[in-house]
Design an enzyme around this catalytic site. Structure first.
Site, PDB file in Angstrom:
ATOM      1  N   TYR A 159       0.814  -1.214   0.000  1.00 55.77           N
ATOM      2  CA  TYR A 159       0.000   0.000   0.000  1.00 55.77           C
ATOM      3  C   TYR A 159       0.851   1.270   0.000  1.00 55.77           C
ATOM      4  O   TYR A 159       0.359   2.359  -0.257  1.00 55.77           O
ATOM      5  CB  TYR A 159      -0.955   0.032   1.200  1.00 55.77           C
ATOM      6  CG  TYR A 159      -2.002  -1.066   1.184  1.00 55.77           C
ATOM      7  CD1 TYR A 159      -2.344  -1.717   0.008  1.00 55.77           C
ATOM      8  CD2 TYR A 159      -2.655  -1.443   2.341  1.00 55.77           C
ATOM      9  CE1 TYR A 159      -3.290  -2.720  -0.009  1.00 55.77           C
ATOM     10  CE2 TYR A 159      -3.616  -2.450   2.340  1.00 55.77           C
ATOM     11  CZ  TYR A 159      -3.917  -3.081   1.157  1.00 55.77           C
ATOM     12  OH  TYR A 159      -4.860  -4.073   1.151  1.00 55.77           O
ATOM     13  N   LYS A 210       3.515 -15.315   1.505  1.00 52.88           N
ATOM     14  CA  LYS A 210       3.446 -16.109   0.262  1.00 52.88           C
ATOM     15  C   LYS A 210       4.880 -16.361  -0.186  1.00 52.88           C
ATOM     16  O   LYS A 210       5.294 -15.978  -1.295  1.00 52.88           O
ATOM     17  CB  LYS A 210       2.649 -15.347  -0.809  1.00 52.88           C
ATOM     18  CG  LYS A 210       1.147 -15.366  -0.600  1.00 52.88           C
ATOM     19  CD  LYS A 210       0.507 -16.714  -0.888  1.00 52.88           C
ATOM     20  CE  LYS A 210       0.402 -16.986  -2.363  1.00 52.88           C
ATOM     21  NZ  LYS A 210      -0.214 -18.327  -2.612  1.00 52.88           N
ATOM     22  N   ASP A 243      -2.957 -18.057   1.412  1.00 49.24           N
ATOM     23  CA  ASP A 243      -4.170 -18.682   0.858  1.00 49.24           C
ATOM     24  C   ASP A 243      -4.645 -19.822   1.768  1.00 49.24           C
ATOM     25  O   ASP A 243      -5.845 -19.966   2.037  1.00 49.24           O
ATOM     26  CB  ASP A 243      -3.947 -19.164  -0.588  1.00 49.24           C
ATOM     27  CG  ASP A 243      -2.638 -19.912  -0.775  1.00 49.24           C
ATOM     28  OD1 ASP A 243      -1.751 -19.827   0.095  1.00 49.24           O
ATOM     29  OD2 ASP A 243      -2.498 -20.608  -1.806  1.00 49.24           O
ATOM     30  N   ASP A 267      -4.959  -7.155   5.878  1.00 48.79           N
ATOM     31  CA  ASP A 267      -6.196  -6.461   5.533  1.00 48.79           C
ATOM     32  C   ASP A 267      -7.297  -7.490   5.217  1.00 48.79           C
ATOM     33  O   ASP A 267      -8.410  -7.445   5.744  1.00 48.79           O
ATOM     34  CB  ASP A 267      -5.909  -5.573   4.312  1.00 48.79           C
ATOM     35  CG  ASP A 267      -6.996  -4.558   4.048  1.00 48.79           C
ATOM     36  OD1 ASP A 267      -7.974  -4.525   4.801  1.00 48.79           O
ATOM     37  OD2 ASP A 267      -6.874  -3.808   3.064  1.00 48.79           O
ATOM     38  N   ASP A 271     -10.389  -9.129   7.975  1.00 48.03           N
ATOM     39  CA  ASP A 271     -11.806  -8.969   7.633  1.00 48.03           C
ATOM     40  C   ASP A 271     -12.519 -10.319   7.625  1.00 48.03           C
ATOM     41  O   ASP A 271     -13.667 -10.435   8.071  1.00 48.03           O
ATOM     42  CB  ASP A 271     -11.972  -8.293   6.270  1.00 48.03           C
ATOM     43  CG  ASP A 271     -12.178  -6.798   6.404  1.00 48.03           C
ATOM     44  OD1 ASP A 271     -11.754  -6.246   7.436  1.00 48.03           O
ATOM     45  OD2 ASP A 271     -12.759  -6.188   5.483  1.00 48.03           O
TER      46      ASP A 271
END
Ligand code: NAD
Length: 385
Positions: A159, A210, A243, A267, A271
């Site tokens: 970001y 990852k 994942d 993020d 959620d």
């Protein structure tokens, strides 16, 4: 003991408490002021009933600050936030400011505030209140007793990485670029926060990346492991691909204690974890910075939810996420675990009595208003005191 020492206890304001701790309230937009009203009553009750006095200041942030000053996080507000021992923030944003220049949008004000305070670690607990286990979209036995904590790196990664932008390649083609970038130090400081917190809990930390397809993820994994080996041999550390973690969070979330991950994966995963607990209106968060020489760490406490323009002004908002955010401030910034436990217990009891705001009420239940939920929590606090 870590070099960094950012666990809940270590984070406590170390300087002599000769003065009242400074609390800055930034209610913001939409339901922000409504849920902040109930939190203010809790703060006032602590002063009257338990002698815990704060120097409370209030100011504007987000759309309301833009309306008043032409900026969503005016320099004077940033200065107050830097001087405060903790900042409580309601929510920012709403359709009213959708047409405002991107850099002056309410949400940019919040990003600005986080960046200026150097809040690199975002703590999001996902806790399933037993009385609400039927409100989750998962089966009650999957979420009953759930108590996990996600630590998300907040001011680095994709970001904020450069280069970033959209370039014109000519011939009707464009290219969008964001850059995932982390340094050793950025990984170490957030890892230490997570290890310290795991040490105060069940002693287990899962680091998520990852590393199989991203070299920045490989660096993340290696550096977290180094900190674990060197400074936290007693914490059980494991690594998981992002994942798989998303899948495990909805399959068997109770396997986790503390999860640490980067800005992007944090993020998304926080959620997903949020929905395990039933409602956005129940979820608090804390964002913490590094300690200075005096032992003080900048800290911002806010509910996970936004300004909920669809219900703003109707008295329907659930104030619990905001109140529980203040409870996190009591634990992490003010070393007031006993007061924090009392408020937590009051919330548990109110829910166990079947009292609900609309977002968590089942069919046939009459929902309480925001203020009535505040009343119920305060009277339970009074009873427990
Ligand atoms: P939202 O969290 O505001 O609302 C999502 C849904 O959850 C809505 O139906 C809302 O009514 C409900 N809800 C949220 N909080 C609730 C509460 N306390 N009690 C009862 N119901 C609640 O998300 P959104 O609608 O995507 O965003 C609205 C605005 O808020 C946007 O401008 C967005 O940018 C902003 N936003 C701000 C923050 C923040 O200030 N940290 C976070 C997320 C979104």
């Amino acid at each position: 003991m870590s070099q960094h020492g950012l666990g809940p206890r270590q984070l406590t304001v170390k300087k002599a408490m000769t003065k009242n701790p400074k609390l800055l309230l930034l209610a913001g937009d939409g339901i922000g002021p409504e849920v902040m009203n109930e939190t203010r009553r809790v703060i006032q009750w602590l002063s009257a009933a338990r002698g815990l006095d704060f120097d409370v200041d209030e100011d504007l942030v987000g759309g309301c600050a833009f309306d008043a000053h032409g900026h969503p996080a005016p320099p004077a507000v940033i200065a107050k936030a830097l001087a405060a021992d903790a900042v409580l923030l309601g929510a920012v944003g709403g359709p009213k400011w959708a047409g405002v220049d991107y850099a002056r949008r309410p949400e940019q004000g919040l990003l600005d505030l986080r960046k200026k305070l150097g809040l690199f670690a975002n703590l999001r607990p996902a806790l399933c209140f037993d009385a609400l286990k039927d409100a989750s979209s998962l089966k009650p036995d999957v979420v009953s007793g759930l108590d996990i904590l996600i630590v998300r790196e907040l001011i680095g990664g994709i970001y904020f990485g450069e280069p970033a932008g959209i370039e014109d390649l000519g011939g009707g083609q464009r290219r969008g670029v964001n850059t995932q970038v982390y340094t050793t130090e950025e990984i170490h400081r957030v890892a230490r926060v997570a290890f310290d917190l795991a040490g105060k809990r069940d002693g287990r930390l899962t680091s998520v990346d990852k590393a199989n397809v991203m070299v920045s993820g490989l660096l993340w994994r290696e550096e977290v492991q180094k900190i674990g080996n060197k400074e936290y041999p007693d914490i059980q550390l494991d690594h998981m691909y992002a994942d798989n973690c998303a899948m495990q969070l909805v399959r068997a979330p109770k396997q986790f204690d503390v999860i640490v991950t980067d800005n992007l994966f944090g993020d998304l995963l926080s959620d997903a974890a949020a929905m395990l607990t039933g409602s956005l209106g129940m979820l608090p968060s804390a964002s913490l910075g590094a300690r200075d020489e005096s032992g003080r760490a900048h800290a911002l406490y806010e509910p996970v939810h936004g300004s909920a323009p669809d219900i703003a002004g109707t008295g329907k908002a659930n104030p619990i996420a905001m109140i529980l955010s203040f409870v996190m401030a009591l634990r992490y910034s003010f070393d007031r675990a006993v007061d924090a436990d009392l408020i937590d217990k009051a919330v548990h009891n109110v829910l166990a009595q079947g009292l609900r705001t609309g977002d968590i009420a089942g069919g046939g239940e009459t929902p309480l208003s925001t203020a009535a939920m505040g009343d119920a929590i305060l009277s339970e606090m009074e009873a427990l005191n």
